[in-house]
Motif scaffolding. Structure first.
Motif, PDB file in Angstrom:
ATOM      1  N   PHE A  28      33.728 -16.587 110.698  1.00 30.16           N
ATOM      2  CA  PHE A  28      32.362 -16.946 109.527  1.00 30.16           C
ATOM      3  C   PHE A  28      30.686 -16.496 110.115  1.00 30.16           C
ATOM      4  O   PHE A  28      30.710 -15.716 109.144  1.00 30.16           O
ATOM      5  N   GLY A  44      32.921 -16.250 101.842  1.00 32.34           N
ATOM      6  CA  GLY A  44      33.007 -16.306 103.060  1.00 32.34           C
ATOM      7  C   GLY A  44      33.188 -17.572 103.616  1.00 32.34           C
ATOM      8  O   GLY A  44      33.896 -18.927 103.042  1.00 32.34           O
ATOM      9  N   GLY A  46      32.480 -21.423 104.741  1.00 34.41           N
ATOM     10  CA  GLY A  46      32.583 -22.399 103.517  1.00 34.41           C
ATOM     11  C   GLY A  46      31.872 -23.353 103.598  1.00 34.41           C
ATOM     12  O   GLY A  46      31.337 -24.431 104.697  1.00 34.41           O
ATOM     13  N   ASN A 182      42.555 -26.313 106.221  1.00 38.75           N
ATOM     14  CA  ASN A 182      41.365 -24.735 106.080  1.00 38.75           C
ATOM     15  C   ASN A 182      42.300 -24.198 106.782  1.00 38.75           C
ATOM     16  O   ASN A 182      42.748 -24.338 107.812  1.00 38.75           O
ATOM     17  N   PHE A 329      39.236 -23.781  99.165  1.00 35.07           N
ATOM     18  CA  PHE A 329      39.656 -22.168  99.839  1.00 35.07           C
ATOM     19  C   PHE A 329      40.348 -21.930  99.045  1.00 35.07           C
ATOM     20  O   PHE A 329      41.281 -22.619  98.323  1.00 35.07           O
ATOM     21  N   ARG A 373      40.966 -15.385 102.599  1.00 33.61           N
ATOM     22  CA  ARG A 373      40.836 -16.733 102.147  1.00 33.61           C
ATOM     23  C   ARG A 373      39.388 -16.593 101.316  1.00 33.61           C
ATOM     24  O   ARG A 373      37.905 -16.057 102.025  1.00 33.61           O
TER      25      ARG A 373
HETATM   26  N1  GLN Z   1      34.038 -24.571 108.385  1.00 30.78           N
HETATM   27  C1  GLN Z   1      34.147 -23.527 108.306  1.00 30.78           C
HETATM   28  C2  GLN Z   1      35.204 -22.600 107.061  1.00 30.78           C
HETATM   29  O1  GLN Z   1      36.303 -22.560 107.210  1.00 30.78           O
HETATM   30  C3  GLN Z   1      32.826 -22.367 108.929  1.00 30.78           C
HETATM   31  C4  GLN Z   1      32.490 -23.125 109.795  1.00 30.78           C
HETATM   32  C5  GLN Z   1      31.944 -22.504 110.652  1.00 30.78           C
HETATM   33  O2  GLN Z   1      31.668 -21.664 110.176  1.00 30.78           O
HETATM   34  N2  GLN Z   1      32.157 -23.029 112.212  1.00 30.78           N
HETATM   35  O3  GLN Z   1      34.175 -21.568 106.173  1.00 30.78           O
END
Ligand code: GLN
Ligand code: PMP
Length: 395
Positions: A28, A44, A46, A182, A329, A373
């Motif tokens: 991420f 990208g 979340g 997720n 997502f 995703r």
């Molecule tokens: N949970 C968020 C995702 O899936 C990001 C969390 C993170 O960056 N650790 O995008």
């Protein structure tokens, strides 16, 4: 000096750190950095672009000004624990004792980490769905337990009963569930939850149910916590977070609820990881949890509209998509556009046409190599611009 701790060996084999031992950024963080570098539309990582409810933000500012700036109690501010218990009662009819059955943590991440470190160790197995949120694999590695998975398959990204029965055995110490899920946006069908709960009971395993997307459930459906299934409550820890519901991913206020003895075990680890966290944010999150139904309905309606906007745009651009029942997502497959290797195409798309997504392969194996995703927790205009750029792929 060797820094080759056991968890690093596990993390290396899971691809979470480089072969030379360097700590790699998470997928991420890596993709968000690419988005910044190339001025790409970031669908990208979340996190929402817009702020959460003003009264919640204001409550945090007021708390800082009012001097709520020192260590809160170890289990979390009494006001927040009470609000979490009220929330579980109001939405799901669950009764919790805020004194013994609620623990405030540094985000859902710490709730999951402390739960797994408290309950599993070398010789144990921890079962997760696959694909899985990346932190699960890392923390299972930290605990020294073995990671066993139940693959989710299309259509619908559901498990099959044979895989559930094969994964959960007498070696299983913890089963981590995540629904809404997720990265796939699926919701576990009740018959699968029932089967998993029965297997957990048969093999005396604890269920850690990651429900951070509990308020992001669409098309008139309602979230049903795993702990509300028959036989689950005595062995289920439920994890959630303020991050998604109140659009405050940077506050890192999460919680875990469940039987007092299990909460005590988690507290035993949590207090040595972070001791306590985020005093001025805790009362503000309590305020959020007590907002009226209009807020929660509005959040769902907004996110559903954005889901539909992104879904239509992805289809228009030539992707095939999987339906999203919950979370924020959408899994999209770029194969019809010749994007067969999602890990490579995610990096290429960041540059041209300038849209960032996450390759599904970042969430473990057992997924299509061409699946990406996309996150839709973004303003309509940002989604529209991302879609406009993606449409150039057709030409
Ligand atoms: N949970 C968020 C995702 O899936 C990001 C969390 C993170 O960056 N650790 O995008
Ligand atoms: N679990 C899942 C499934 C997530 O997607 C995330 C983060 N987005 C987390 C846990 C972590 O939540 P937090 O930011 O509250 O630590």
């Amino acid at each position: 000096m060797s820094t080759d701790a056991p968890w690093m060996r596990a993390a290396r084999s899971a691809g979470l750190i480089g072969v030379d031992g360097t700590v790699r950024p998470t997928i991420f963080a890596e993709m968000s950095a690419l988005a910044l570098e190339h001025d790409a539309v970031n669908l990208g990582q979340g996190f929402p672009d817009d702020d959460g409810p003003p009264e919640v933000l204001e409550a945090a500012v007021e708390a800082i000004r009012a001097g709520i700036n020192q260590y809160p109690p170890g289990r979390g501010a009494a006001e927040l624990r009470a609000a979490i218990a009220e929330h579980q009662q109001r939405f799901y009819g669950l009764s919790l004792d805020p004194e013994t059955q609620v623990l405030v943590t540094a985000g859902a991440t710490e709730a999951i980490a402390a739960s797994l470190l408290a309950l599993a160790g070398p010789g144990d197995e921890v079962v997760t769905l696959e694909p899985f949120y990346d932190a699960y694999a890392a923390v299972i590695g930290l605990s020294g337990a073995r990671h066993v998975t139940i693959p989710l398959s299309e259509p619908g990204f559901q498990p099959n009963t044979a895989a559930i029965d094969a994964a959960i055995t007498d070696r299983t110490r913890v089963i981590v569930l995540n629904s809404p899920h997720n990265p796939t946006g699926s919701i576990l069908a009740p018959e699968h939850v029932e089967r998993i709960v029965a297997a957990a009971a048969r093999h005396d395993a604890v269920i850690v149910s990651d429900e951070v997307y509990e308020h992001l459930v669409y098309d008139g459906a309602r979230h049903r916590p795993v702990t509300s299934f028959a036989g689950a409550a005595e062995r289920t820890l439920t994890v959630s977070s303020a991050a998604k519901t109140f659009s405050v991913t940077g506050w890192k206020i999460g919680w875990v609820t469940g039987p007092a003895a299990l909460i005590d075990a988690v507290l035993g680890v949590k207090q040595w990881l972070t001791y306590v966290n985020g005093a001025p944010f805790q009362g503000a999150v309590a305020r959020g949890l007590r907002l009226d139904d209009g807020f929660f309905d509005g959040l769902r309606a907004t996110m559903q509209r954005r889901r539909d906007l992104l879904a239509a745009g992805l289809v228009d651009a030539g992707f095939t998509i999987a339906p999203t029942a919950g979370s924020y997502f959408i899994v999209a497959n770029g194969e019809p556009l010749g994007l067969t290797d999602a890990a490579a195409s995610a990096r290429a798309l960041a540059v041209d046409p300038g849209v960032v997504a996450i390759p599904l392969s970042a969430f473990g194996g057992a997924v299509s190599a061409s699946a990406l995703r996309f996150a839709f927790c973004k303003p309509d205009a940002v989604i529209a611009e991302g879609v406009r750029r993606l449409q150039s792929l057709r030409r």
